[in-house]
Write an enzyme that holds these catalytic residues in place. Structure first.
Site, PDB file in Angstrom:
ATOM      1  CB  SER A   1     -22.679-116.019-163.028  1.00  0.00           C
ATOM      2  OG  SER A   1     -23.829-116.796-162.980  1.00  0.00           O
TER       3      SER A   1
ATOM      4  CG  ASP B   1     -24.361-117.900-170.867  1.00  0.00           C
ATOM      5  OD1 ASP B   1     -25.305-118.650-170.540  1.00  0.00           O
ATOM      6  OD2 ASP B   1     -23.774-117.146-170.066  1.00  0.00           O
TER       7      ASP B   1
ATOM      8  CG  HIS C   1     -23.396-119.323-167.294  1.00  0.00           C
ATOM      9  ND1 HIS C   1     -23.536-117.958-167.423  1.00  0.00           N
ATOM     10  CD2 HIS C   1     -23.340-119.559-165.947  1.00  0.00           C
ATOM     11  CE1 HIS C   1     -23.577-117.400-166.222  1.00  0.00           C
ATOM     12  NE2 HIS C   1     -23.450-118.353-165.311  1.00  0.00           N
TER      13      HIS C   1
END
Ligand SMILES: CC(=O)SCCNC(=O)CCNC(=O)[C@H](O)C(C)(C)COP(=O)(O)OP(=O)(O)OC[C@H]1O[C@@H](n2cnc3c(N)ncnc32)[C@H](O)[C@@H]1OP(=O)(O)O
Ligand SMILES: N[C@@H](CCO)C(=O)O
Length: 376
Positions: free
Chosen positions: A162, A326, A355
Site C-alpha cells: 500500500s 482488492d 486490500h
C-alpha cells in the site's frame, strides 16, 4: 466519542514517552519536493539482525498508512499496537534475521516517533496546521538520509504494501542505484482517480470536524476524533471486499439492536464503528491527513517523462504483487507495472480480504518475500 485533554498524546508517540523498541536519528533539515524546508526531522526506526561488514544485507520494510516501525513485536510501553506483520521477521522467518539486517522507519508525517504534524516545531509548539505538504518522494528522501547515517549505501531489498509499496517503488525508480531488489505489494505506479476520490470525503470529514481547529487542536482538549472515525469507516470499507462483507455480516442486525426503523445498527455498521474507535485511540488525525495527501501525490512518473520511462530507470529485480479481491488497489494496477516494465515478476495473492490481504495473508506474503530476497 469524547475527547479528553490529553487524547492526542495517547494517539501519538511524544518525546518522554517510553521508546519501546525504537531508536531515533536526527536527519537535519529536509528540503521538500513542493517547496519549503522542514528545519529538523527526527526519524524513529527499529532494526532486527546485524549489518554485514560489507553492508550488503540491509532490507528496508515500508509500512502502510496507519502502520509504524513496529513490524513485529508486542504491545507494550511505547507501542500501542502489536507488530503488523506477525511472524515475518526473525530467525528463520521470511525476513530471516540470521541473514538480513532489517530496518523499518516510521514515515515522515507519521505519529509514532518521526516528525509529523503533532511534533513540536522549532518554536516549541506543535506543527499542527503549519505542517507542510509532503509527498511520497519526501518520505523516501528522509529514508535515504537514514540509510546514509546507518552506513547503508545500497539496500539488498526494499519492500512494502500500500503506501509502503509506493515508497518501495519510489526508491527503485527515484534512487535506482541504491536498491538491488524491490517488492511492491498492493500498490500502483501512480495514485488513480478512484483512490484520490475515495480519499476526498475522508479529508473533508476530518477538516470539517469542529474540533479540527485548522489543524491546531493539539493541547486544546479537543481532537477531531469524529472526523477521523468517519474517515476510517470510509477507508476500511475500501480495504475489504464487498462479497467478504456480505458473507461475514449480511443483513444481520447488531445483537440487541434493530436497524430497520429502530435506530439500531446493522452488524457491519458496528464493525466499522469498532475500527473507527480503535484507530482514533491509536492514530493522530493530523498525520492521517498529511499521509493521505502524500498518497494522493504518488506518481513515480512525475517530472520523469511518465511512468514507463521512470520504471525503465531501475535495472534491479522488481517484483509486484496484488490481491485478487482488492478493490482499492486492484490487481490490474500491479499488472500494469509488470506490463510496462519487461522482466518484472508478478505474484497474485489469493485472498477474500480485499486490500487488507497484504496484511492478513502472511503465509502468501512470506513466500513472495522469500522469493524476492533470493532473486538473482
Ligand atoms: C502496514 C500497516 O498499515 S499497519 C496497520 C494495520 N493495522 C490496522 O490497520 C489496524 C486496523 N485493522 C485492520 O486493518 C484489520 O483488522 C487487520 C488487517 C489488521 C486484520 O484484519 P482481520 O484479522 O481480518 O480483522 P477484522 O477486520 O475482522 O477485525 C477484527 C476486529 O473487529 C471486531 N469485530 C468483528 N466484527 C464486529 C462487529 N460486528 N462489531 C464490532 N466489532 C467487530 C473484532 O472483535 C476484532 O476486534 P479487535 O481487532 O479489537 O480484536
Ligand atoms: N489497514 C491498512 C490499510 C492501508 O493500506 C492501514 O491502516 O494502514
Amino acid at each position: 466519542m469524547t475527547a479528553t485533554p490529553d487524547l492526542w498524546d495517547g494517539a501519538t508517540w511524544r518525546p518522554g514517552d517510553p521508546p519501546g523498541d525504537r531508536q531515533f536519528l536526527d536527519v537535519g533539515p529536509v528540503a521538500l519536493e513542493r517547496g519549503g524546508t522542514l528545519p529538523a526531522v527526527t526519524v524513529a526506526y527499529e532494526t532486527w539482525g546485524t549489518l554485514s561488514p560489507s553492508g550488503d544485507n540491509a532490507v528496508l520494510v515500508e509500512h502502510a498508512l496507519t502502520g509504524d516501525s513496529h513490524v513485529v513485536g508486542d504491545v507494550g510501553p511505547g507501542h500501542p499496537t502489536p507488530g503488523w506483520w506477525p511472524g515475518l521477521v526473525g530467525p528463520g522467518a521470511p525476513l530471516d534475521t540470521d541473514r538480513f539486517f532489517v530496518v523499518a522507519t516510521n514515515v515522515l508525517g507519521g505519529c509514532q516517533g518521526t516528525t509529523g504534524p503533532s511534533s513540536d516545531a522549532p518554536d516549541g509548539r506543535p506543527w499542527g496546521g503549519r505542517f507542510p505538504y509532503t509527498t511520497i518522494r519526501d518520505q523516501v528522501a528522509v529514508e535515504a538520509a537514514v540509510a546514509d547515517r546507518l552506513g547503508i549505501g545500497r539496500w539488498h531489498t526494499v519492500l512494502g504494501g500500500s503506501m509502503g509499496g509506493m515508497r518501495a517503488l519510489e526508491w527503485a525508480t527515484g534512487r535506482p542505484d541504491r536498491v538491488e531488489r524491490a517488492l511492491v505489494l498492493a500498490a500502483s505506479a501512480a495514485a488513480t482517480a478512484d483512490q484520490v476520490a475515495w480519499c476526498r470525503p475522508q479529508l473533508l470529514a476530518i477538516r470539517s470536524d469542529p474540533s479540527y481547529q485548522g489543524g491546531d487542536y493539539y493541547g486544546t482538549g479537543r481532537a477531531p476524533l469524529d472526523g477521523l472515525g468517519i474517515a476510517r469507516r470510509i477507508a476500511h470499507t475500501t480495504y475489504r471486499h464487498e462479497a467478504e462483507l456480505d458473507d461475514r455480516f449480511g443483513r444481520r442486525p447488531r445483537s440487541g439492536e434493530e436497524p430497520i426503523g429502530g435506530g439500531g445498527r446493522f452488524d457491519v455498521e458496528s464493525y466499522l464503528d469498532h475500527h473507527a474507535e480503535k484507530l482514533s485511540r491509536r492514530f493522530d488525525a493530523g498525520s492521517y491527513l498529511a499521509l493521505s495527501e502524500a498518497m494522493n501525490s504518488h506518481d513515480v512518473g512525475r517530472d520523469r517523462g511518465g511512468v514507463t520511462e521512470a520504471l525503465r530507470a531501475f535495472d534491479g529485480h522488481l517484483h509486484v504483487a496484488g490481491v485478487t479481491t482488492d478493490r482499492l488497489y486492484p490487481l490490474r494496477l500491479s499488472e500494469e507495472i509488470a506490463d510496462r516494465r519487461p522482466g518484472t515478476a508478478l505474484t497474485v495473492i489469493d485472498s477474500a480480504h480485499g486490500h487488507d490481504g497484504f496484511l492478513v495473508e502472511t503465509a502468501q506474503v512470506g513466500a513472495v518475500i522469500r522469493t524476492v530476497l533470493d532473486a538473482r
